[in-house]
Design an enzyme around this catalytic site. Structure first.
Site, PDB file in Angstrom:
ATOM      1  N   LYS A  79      67.461   3.477 -19.790  1.00  0.00           N
ATOM      2  CA  LYS A  79      68.867   3.887 -19.872  1.00  0.00           C
ATOM      3  C   LYS A  79      69.213   4.536 -21.210  1.00  0.00           C
ATOM      4  O   LYS A  79      70.250   5.188 -21.337  1.00  0.00           O
ATOM      5  CB  LYS A  79      69.794   2.696 -19.617  1.00  0.00           C
ATOM      6  CG  LYS A  79      69.756   1.618 -20.681  1.00  0.00           C
ATOM      7  CD  LYS A  79      70.695   0.465 -20.350  1.00  0.00           C
ATOM      8  CE  LYS A  79      70.617  -0.650 -21.373  1.00  0.00           C
ATOM      9  NZ  LYS A  79      70.991  -0.234 -22.732  1.00  0.00           N
ATOM     10  N   ASP A  80      68.357   4.375 -22.232  1.00  0.00           N
ATOM     11  CA  ASP A  80      68.614   4.954 -23.550  1.00  0.00           C
ATOM     12  C   ASP A  80      68.121   6.389 -23.682  1.00  0.00           C
ATOM     13  O   ASP A  80      68.415   7.061 -24.668  1.00  0.00           O
ATOM     14  CB  ASP A  80      67.951   4.113 -24.652  1.00  0.00           C
ATOM     15  CG  ASP A  80      68.619   2.754 -24.839  1.00  0.00           C
ATOM     16  OD1 ASP A  80      69.801   2.623 -24.456  1.00  0.00           O
ATOM     17  OD2 ASP A  80      67.958   1.836 -25.352  1.00  0.00           O
ATOM     18  N   ARG A 127      80.947   2.976 -20.295  1.00  0.00           N
ATOM     19  CA  ARG A 127      80.944   2.747 -18.847  1.00  0.00           C
ATOM     20  C   ARG A 127      81.526   1.376 -18.520  1.00  0.00           C
ATOM     21  O   ARG A 127      82.385   1.234 -17.633  1.00  0.00           O
ATOM     22  CB  ARG A 127      79.515   2.868 -18.300  1.00  0.00           C
ATOM     23  CG  ARG A 127      79.380   2.534 -16.809  1.00  0.00           C
ATOM     24  CD  ARG A 127      77.905   2.512 -16.388  1.00  0.00           C
ATOM     25  NE  ARG A 127      77.152   1.517 -17.129  1.00  0.00           N
ATOM     26  CZ  ARG A 127      77.065   0.229 -16.801  1.00  0.00           C
ATOM     27  NH1 ARG A 127      77.706  -0.236 -15.730  1.00  0.00           N
ATOM     28  NH2 ARG A 127      76.353  -0.605 -17.524  1.00  0.00           N
ATOM     29  N   ARG A 128      81.065   0.350 -19.231  1.00  0.00           N
ATOM     30  CA  ARG A 128      81.568  -1.002 -18.954  1.00  0.00           C
ATOM     31  C   ARG A 128      83.046  -1.117 -19.330  1.00  0.00           C
ATOM     32  O   ARG A 128      83.815  -1.788 -18.635  1.00  0.00           O
ATOM     33  CB  ARG A 128      80.730  -2.044 -19.710  1.00  0.00           C
ATOM     34  CG  ARG A 128      79.296  -2.123 -19.197  1.00  0.00           C
ATOM     35  CD  ARG A 128      78.496  -3.239 -19.845  1.00  0.00           C
ATOM     36  NE  ARG A 128      77.124  -3.231 -19.368  1.00  0.00           N
ATOM     37  CZ  ARG A 128      76.054  -3.016 -20.113  1.00  0.00           C
ATOM     38  NH1 ARG A 128      76.197  -2.790 -21.418  1.00  0.00           N
ATOM     39  NH2 ARG A 128      74.846  -3.019 -19.597  1.00  0.00           N
ATOM     40  N   ARG A 145      78.519  -3.987 -31.156  1.00  0.00           N
ATOM     41  CA  ARG A 145      77.221  -3.347 -31.353  1.00  0.00           C
ATOM     42  C   ARG A 145      76.230  -4.372 -31.885  1.00  0.00           C
ATOM     43  O   ARG A 145      76.594  -5.438 -32.332  1.00  0.00           O
ATOM     44  CB  ARG A 145      77.344  -2.196 -32.363  1.00  0.00           C
ATOM     45  CG  ARG A 145      78.193  -1.003 -31.938  1.00  0.00           C
ATOM     46  CD  ARG A 145      77.468  -0.099 -30.976  1.00  0.00           C
ATOM     47  NE  ARG A 145      76.067   0.117 -31.335  1.00  0.00           N
ATOM     48  CZ  ARG A 145      75.648   0.942 -32.295  1.00  0.00           C
ATOM     49  NH1 ARG A 145      76.531   1.639 -33.000  1.00  0.00           N
ATOM     50  NH2 ARG A 145      74.357   1.077 -32.551  1.00  0.00           N
ATOM     51  N   ARG A 151      74.730 -10.068 -31.137  1.00  0.00           N
ATOM     52  CA  ARG A 151      75.936 -10.171 -30.301  1.00  0.00           C
ATOM     53  C   ARG A 151      76.234 -11.619 -29.936  1.00  0.00           C
ATOM     54  O   ARG A 151      77.396 -12.021 -29.895  1.00  0.00           O
ATOM     55  CB  ARG A 151      75.766  -9.325 -29.036  1.00  0.00           C
ATOM     56  CG  ARG A 151      75.646  -7.842 -29.332  1.00  0.00           C
ATOM     57  CD  ARG A 151      75.690  -7.034 -28.055  1.00  0.00           C
ATOM     58  NE  ARG A 151      75.107  -5.708 -28.254  1.00  0.00           N
ATOM     59  CZ  ARG A 151      75.291  -4.694 -27.446  1.00  0.00           C
ATOM     60  NH1 ARG A 151      76.040  -4.825 -26.377  1.00  0.00           N
ATOM     61  NH2 ARG A 151      74.725  -3.528 -27.671  1.00  0.00           N
ATOM     62  N   CYS A 240      74.313   8.641 -22.726  1.00  0.00           N
ATOM     63  CA  CYS A 240      74.521   7.190 -22.751  1.00  0.00           C
ATOM     64  C   CYS A 240      75.844   6.789 -23.398  1.00  0.00           C
ATOM     65  O   CYS A 240      76.187   5.621 -23.420  1.00  0.00           O
ATOM     66  CB  CYS A 240      73.352   6.496 -23.451  1.00  0.00           C
ATOM     67  SG  CYS A 240      73.143   6.945 -25.178  1.00  0.00           S
TER      68      CYS A 240
END
Length: 308
Positions: A79-80, A127-128, A145, A151, A240
């Site tokens: 996805k990156d 997106r989220r 981030r 996190r 992305c």
């Protein structure tokens, strides 16, 4: 025995993925060496991805090392990867896809997105954020981030009430005990490539090595799905840091692709679904329909809002 030098980011998750790839290589009689680096995306944590440039923030340095022959292959979270790759580099394998769903993590098992109380939800994904605004506008998104361990510490320090993350990374880092909700993949549609590890190399890499790496690491069903999603992304000219989503599944001998673009506030949702047998044709077909429905205008507006 050939020793394959695997380039990777130096986060715990990236190193897990690199050793996972290495273990697959060993099954084909190849030894491996890990070459770990810190990328621009790892180093700059005080700004959102859209502010530091969405193209290659987690891949650019590794691609430079591939060109220089300092590593043989690079492993990336699929996805990156940018939608377009340099001509001198190629993707030769996609590992079997983990469940691509998003999940909610919290220290309080009762906290999930269905809650009527306003929660502070940590995420670094536009997106989220957009899906959160679209389906659960009672909650507030908080920029989050850093790697998974960072996190989690921010969550424990009270920076947010819960976090939105990809299940694959949470599972690989053995953090499932913090999951309070698995999100419906048909609702919170994943990012292109989510859940798989992509293997990249220089076009000039020895063909025998390429063949062995591909044999060891590539999962054909996953490859068909991810190539479909990546063709979609390439034709949309997404990245992305914008809320483009796309998820392909196999239905018998067909590939079904559901994809779209969400406005940052979650109000406007342009989407389309179709089935086909050729990844390139299906990805382009769905992208062209989204463009016909106004995806390019929406993406232009989003980039202006993000300042990217």
């Amino acid at each position: 025995m050939k020793t394959v030098r695997i380039g990777t980011r130096n986060s715990a998750l990236a190193l897990w993925q690199a050793h996972y790839v290495g273990a697959l290589l060993e099954k084909e009689g190849l030894a491996y060496e890990i070459v770990a680096i810190s990328t621009k995306g790892d180093q700059i944590l005080d700004r959102s991805l859209s502010k530091i440039g969405s193209k290659g923030v987690f891949t650019e340095e590794l691609e430079t090392m591939l060109r220089a022959g300092e590593i043989d292959i690079a492993q990336h979270s699929a996805k990156d990867l940018p939608s377009h790759l340099p001509a001198e580099l190629e993707l030769i394998a996609f590992t079997e896809r983990e469940s691509a769903e998003d999940v909610v993590l919290s220290l309080d098992p009762s906290k999930n997105l269905a809650s009527s109380e306003t929660l502070r939800i940590g995420t670094s994904s536009t997106r989220r954020r957009a899906f959160l605004s679209h389906f659960y506008p009672q909650h507030t998104a908080v920029e989050m981030r850093g790697n998974l361990q960072t996190r989690l510490e921010k969550l424990k320090n009270g920076d947010c009430d819960a976090m939105l993350l990809a299940f694959a990374g949470v599972h690989r880092m053995e953090m499932e005990s913090y999951i309070t909700q698995h999100l419906d993949i048909d609702q919170f549609v994943p990012a292109v490539g989510q859940g798989s590890v992509a293997i990249q190399c220089a076009v000039s890499l020895n063909e025998d090595v390429k063949s062995l790496v591909r044999k060891a690491c590539n999962h054909p069903d996953t490859e068909a799905r991810l190539l479909t999603e990546r063709h979609l992304l390439a034709h949309l000219e997404g990245g992305c840091s914008v809320p483009v989503y796309g998820h392909a599944v196999l239905k018998g001998d067909k590939i079904a692709l559901h994809a779209g673009v969400l406005s940052l506030d979650g109000v406007e949702n342009i989407y389309h679904s179709a089935e086909g047998s050729d990844p390139a044709i299906l990805g382009k077909e769905v992208a062209m329909e989204l463009i016909h429905l106004g995806a390019h205008q929406l993406l232009r507006k989003i980039r202006q809002q993000l300042g990217s």
